[in-house]
Design an enzyme around this catalytic site. Structure first.
Site, mmCIF file in Angstrom:
data_model
loop_
_atom_site.group_PDB
_atom_site.id
_atom_site.type_symbol
_atom_site.label_atom_id
_atom_site.label_comp_id
_atom_site.label_asym_id
_atom_site.label_seq_id
_atom_site.Cartn_x
_atom_site.Cartn_y
_atom_site.Cartn_z
ATOM 1 N N LYS A 105 12.067 35.039 -8.935
ATOM 2 C CA LYS A 105 11.125 34.097 -8.301
ATOM 3 C C LYS A 105 10.455 34.756 -7.094
ATOM 4 O O LYS A 105 9.248 34.627 -6.889
ATOM 5 C CB LYS A 105 11.871 32.814 -7.886
ATOM 6 C CG LYS A 105 12.295 31.987 -9.102
ATOM 7 C CD LYS A 105 13.289 30.883 -8.787
ATOM 8 C CE LYS A 105 13.794 30.256 -10.080
ATOM 9 N NZ LYS A 105 14.870 29.267 -9.894
ATOM 10 N N GLN A 133 18.601 26.923 -5.140
ATOM 11 C CA GLN A 133 19.031 27.397 -6.463
ATOM 12 C C GLN A 133 20.342 26.727 -6.885
ATOM 13 O O GLN A 133 21.320 26.744 -6.129
ATOM 14 C CB GLN A 133 19.192 28.926 -6.434
ATOM 15 C CG GLN A 133 19.552 29.539 -7.757
ATOM 16 C CD GLN A 133 18.425 29.422 -8.814
ATOM 17 O OE1 GLN A 133 17.246 29.602 -8.515
ATOM 18 N NE2 GLN A 133 18.797 29.099 -10.037
ATOM 19 N N ASP A 151 10.681 22.423 -7.465
ATOM 20 C CA ASP A 151 11.469 22.463 -8.702
ATOM 21 C C ASP A 151 11.244 21.180 -9.515
ATOM 22 O O ASP A 151 11.581 21.123 -10.692
ATOM 23 C CB ASP A 151 12.972 22.580 -8.380
ATOM 24 C CG ASP A 151 13.511 23.988 -8.648
ATOM 25 O OD1 ASP A 151 12.871 24.719 -9.429
ATOM 26 O OD2 ASP A 151 14.560 24.341 -8.082
#
Ligand code: NDP
Length: 295
Positions: free
Chosen positions: A58, A102, A125
């Site tokens: 990412k 994460q 997200d």
């Protein structure tokens, strides 16, 4: 007569590259307009190798499109209170357009509490209930990265979806359930008749064999076999597994939830693993960050 078809790959690297060119152009425009490029922050707790790999890709993707990124590494024993305080700081940092925490988090931290504490406007997200609710109602918001990446992939390759029977296997909050909603929306891609299957589904092979479009997110390597797939189906494999392989220099290979070699000859389209859904998840995160920077 042979039942073998020539399959085409839904290639996430190729599609991701095409989208990232457009994202980079948009980032440059935003940078010129407001004097700073889109900024994604990523919180990584602990040393889980898979999470490190995901976050690393990412961060690299941000550099590729000219975004700023900040990797905030936290020790595995960080307290929940300290992590929530970090989330709060990012929620209020005007220099950060969007951020991710994460997953998975260590067992002593309540993931739901952390997800709920992220400001919906920065939740790139797309895991916050407010964003999931907006998706459900077809309102603007951040779409969950993996399902939206799959939609972008189908769009890029102009795979017809209208009127098709789409079977999604797996009902997680981050992949299967939102995927089923996106495929049933009145949009293109979309307009499918959707079946959402899970571990309590009876006679799964009979269901998957009905799929014109089969999307698999169960987390079991090679679980979907050729006998479970209809001739000519479109197969999207979300699974990612690192399997020991002594014949490789690295000592492992990456595999998905479907038995690619056996299934591909039956398919019209299929995602490779790696190089299918994974790169699209990252690209989708960039799209959400761009949206966040555009305000
Ligand atoms: P979860 O473990 O959260 O969910 C798995 C789902 O599969 C559950 O709904 C479960 O059903 C269902 N399931 C499990 N076993 C069976 C079975 N035998 N038959 C039918 N359904 C079954 O997984 P995720 O959705 O988070 O991830 C799935 C996979 O995708 C993993 O390999 C993960 O690593 C990968 N992944 C890849 C991403 C990418 O970018 N490529 C992004 C996110 C995930 P039930 O609800 O009944 O338990």
């Amino acid at each position: 007569m042979s039942s073998q078809t020539t399959y085409r790959e839904l290639n996430g690297v190729e599609c991701g590259k095409a989208l990232r060119v457009r994202i980079a152009e948009a980032a440059e425009r935003i940078g010129k307009k407001r004097g700073r490029t889109p900024h994604l922050a990523a919180v990584l707790v602990g040393e889980d190798p898979a999470s490190q790999t995901y976050v690393g890709s990412k961060v690299r993707a941000c550099a590729e499109v000219g975004f700023r990124s900040s990797l905030l590494k936290q020790p595995a024993d960080i307290t929940e209170a300290a992590l929530l305080a970090l989330v709060e700081r990012l929620n209020n940092d005007p220099e950060v357009d969007g951020f991710i925490v994460q997953l998975p988090l260590p067992k002593h931290i309540n993931e739901e509490r952390v997800t709920l504490s992220i400001a919906p406007g920065k939740d790139v997200d797309g895991f916050h209930p407010q964003n999931l609710g907006r998706m459900m109602l077809g309102l603007p918001g951040y779409l969950p990265a993996t399902p939206n990446g799959i939609v972008e992939l189908l769009k890029h390759y102009e795979v017809p979806t209208e009127g098709k029977h789409c079977v999604v296997v797996g009902r997680s909050n981050i992949v299967g359930t939102p995927m089923a909603i996106l495929m049933s929306r009145n949009s293109n891609p979309g307009n499918c008749t959707v079946t959402l299957a899970h571990s309590r589904t009876k006679d799964l092979p009979a269901i998957t064999r009905q799929a014109d479009i089969l999307i698999v997110a169960i987390g079991k390597p090679g679980f979907i076999t050729a006998a479970m797939v209809k001739q000519g189906a479109v197969v999207v494999d979300v699974g990612i597994h690192r399997l020991a392989d002594a014949s490789r220099k690295s000592g492992y290979r990456i595999a998905g939830d479907v038995d690619f070699d056996a299934i591909a000859p039956k398919c019209s389209w299929i995602t490779p693993v790696p190089g299918g859904v994974g790169p699209m998840t990252v690209t989708s995160l960039l799209l959400n960050t761009l949206k966040a920077a555009e305000g």
